[in-house]
Design an enzyme around this catalytic site. Sequence first.
Site, PDB file in Angstrom:
ATOM      1  N   ASP A  26     -40.666   4.051  11.959  1.00 26.89           N
ATOM      2  CA  ASP A  26     -40.999   3.133  10.862  1.00 26.89           C
ATOM      3  C   ASP A  26     -39.761   2.338  10.449  1.00 26.89           C
ATOM      4  O   ASP A  26     -38.627   2.730  10.744  1.00 26.89           O
ATOM      5  CB  ASP A  26     -41.528   3.939   9.660  1.00 26.89           C
ATOM      6  CG  ASP A  26     -42.318   3.075   8.664  1.00 26.89           C
ATOM      7  OD1 ASP A  26     -42.425   1.841   8.873  1.00 26.89           O
ATOM      8  OD2 ASP A  26     -42.825   3.642   7.686  1.00 26.89           O
ATOM      9  N   GLY A  27     -39.989   1.254   9.756  1.00 26.96           N
ATOM     10  CA  GLY A  27     -38.916   0.439   9.191  1.00 26.96           C
ATOM     11  C   GLY A  27     -38.495   0.986   7.834  1.00 26.96           C
ATOM     12  O   GLY A  27     -38.935   2.050   7.399  1.00 26.96           O
ATOM     13  N   LYS A  44     -38.425   2.729   0.777  1.00 28.68           N
ATOM     14  CA  LYS A  44     -39.529   2.176   1.541  1.00 28.68           C
ATOM     15  C   LYS A  44     -40.652   1.810   0.572  1.00 28.68           C
ATOM     16  O   LYS A  44     -40.617   2.159  -0.588  1.00 28.68           O
ATOM     17  CB  LYS A  44     -40.044   3.193   2.572  1.00 28.68           C
ATOM     18  CG  LYS A  44     -39.021   3.474   3.669  1.00 28.68           C
ATOM     19  CD  LYS A  44     -39.529   4.418   4.746  1.00 28.68           C
ATOM     20  CE  LYS A  44     -40.904   4.141   5.221  1.00 28.68           C
ATOM     21  NZ  LYS A  44     -41.134   2.761   5.680  1.00 28.68           N
ATOM     22  N   GLY A  74     -44.120  -2.801   1.567  1.00 27.53           N
ATOM     23  CA  GLY A  74     -45.480  -3.169   1.983  1.00 27.53           C
ATOM     24  C   GLY A  74     -46.543  -2.320   1.317  1.00 27.53           C
ATOM     25  O   GLY A  74     -47.713  -2.342   1.731  1.00 27.53           O
ATOM     26  N   ASP A  87     -36.786  -0.582   3.763  1.00 29.67           N
ATOM     27  CA  ASP A  87     -36.278  -1.711   2.966  1.00 29.67           C
ATOM     28  C   ASP A  87     -34.773  -1.583   2.758  1.00 29.67           C
ATOM     29  O   ASP A  87     -34.068  -2.586   2.692  1.00 29.67           O
ATOM     30  CB  ASP A  87     -37.026  -1.770   1.637  1.00 29.67           C
ATOM     31  CG  ASP A  87     -38.510  -1.998   1.862  1.00 29.67           C
ATOM     32  OD1 ASP A  87     -38.841  -3.026   2.486  1.00 29.67           O
ATOM     33  OD2 ASP A  87     -39.319  -1.143   1.478  1.00 29.67           O
ATOM     34  N   GLU A 122     -46.956   6.666   4.309  1.00 31.78           N
ATOM     35  CA  GLU A 122     -45.758   6.763   5.157  1.00 31.78           C
ATOM     36  C   GLU A 122     -45.069   8.108   4.948  1.00 31.78           C
ATOM     37  O   GLU A 122     -44.636   8.756   5.903  1.00 31.78           O
ATOM     38  CB  GLU A 122     -44.787   5.627   4.822  1.00 31.78           C
ATOM     39  CG  GLU A 122     -45.304   4.266   5.259  1.00 31.78           C
ATOM     40  CD  GLU A 122     -44.452   3.096   4.790  1.00 31.78           C
ATOM     41  OE1 GLU A 122     -44.560   2.035   5.404  1.00 31.78           O
ATOM     42  OE2 GLU A 122     -43.695   3.231   3.823  1.00 31.78           O
TER      43      GLU A 122
HETATM   44  C1  5RP Z   1     -43.940  -0.648   4.049  1.00 34.29           C
HETATM   45  C2  5RP Z   1     -42.563  -0.208   4.331  1.00 34.29           C
HETATM   46  C3  5RP Z   1     -41.799  -0.955   5.369  1.00 34.29           C
HETATM   47  O1  5RP Z   1     -41.321  -0.053   6.316  1.00 34.29           O
HETATM   48  C4  5RP Z   1     -40.639  -1.642   4.715  1.00 34.29           C
HETATM   49  O2  5RP Z   1     -41.148  -2.429   3.659  1.00 34.29           O
HETATM   50  C5  5RP Z   1     -39.892  -2.535   5.725  1.00 34.29           C
HETATM   51  O3  5RP Z   1     -40.729  -3.593   6.097  1.00 34.29           O
HETATM   52  P1  5RP Z   1     -40.274  -4.716   7.117  1.00 34.29           P
HETATM   53  O4  5RP Z   1     -40.125  -4.057   8.446  1.00 34.29           O
HETATM   54  O5  5RP Z   1     -41.396  -5.731   7.065  1.00 34.29           O
HETATM   55  O6  5RP Z   1     -38.976  -5.292   6.606  1.00 34.29           O
HETATM   56  O7  5RP Z   1     -42.025   0.723   3.766  1.00 34.29           O
HETATM   57  O8  5RP Z   1     -44.501   0.051   2.972  1.00 34.29           O
END
Ligand code: 5RP
Length: 233
Positions: A96-97, A109, A112, A99, A118
């Site tokens: 996962d990504g 995080k 989104g 913030d 998550e």
């Molecule tokens: C969604 C998250 C994302 O992993 C986080 O917002 C990063 O998003 P991006 O890859 O669009 O920068 O936690 O809830």
Amino acid sequence: METFMAFRSKTAAQDALKRAVAKAALEEIRPLLTPETVIGVGTGSTANMFIDELGTLAGTFKGAVASSEASAERLRGHGIDVFDLNSVGSMPVYVDGADEIDPGFAMIKGGGAALTREKIVAACAERFVCIADESKDVAVLGQFPLPVEVIPMARSYVARELVKMGADPIYRQGVITDNGNQILDLYDFPIEHPVEMESRINQLVGVVTNGLFAARGADVLLLGRKDGSVERR
Ligand code: 5RP
């Protein structure tokens, strides 16, 4: 003021870094993929690029558990089977990504709004592989507003309690999470002790969870650098 074209090229450059870490993540997890393997998949623009890469291996592993309806739909679009978490035991990896991520691999995080799912999917995975461009690499968490998912009827109460803790909660208007809840974002809230703060906020009645992933942070960070390289930490 930043021009639209400057914004477009900045975004395109960031997208290239996200694509690079998505490809690196595929190589990171490739040895784990067998016909029996189910992996956890996150949410967001970086996770979307990872899903696109994963799609090239559809059919060679069993499937995925998604941390959002949006990711589930994208996975299915690539021909990847999506499983209910309750039908899956432990997973070898969650990708996962983030913030923001700090030197101890604690993260913010939930940009989104998918933070709760998550956190649940990550909890079931043996390893958390975080994929991020270098703008997410910070010394101290909190420049990015910390999301808190709340039961709708508790929103104002929780906001008042968060103010007492020194935060400036802002209701994320118009957003309903996949769980039917609402989000408060905490602005200007530097977090020196993420494990303690994660637990403190989660103890407020009406909070579902907050976007600090500190008690269970990342295990591996694949960080996209401006020069096009991917640093593995
Ligand atoms: C969604 C998250 C994302 O992993 C986080 O917002 C990063 O998003 P991006 O890859 O669009 O920068 O936690 O809830």
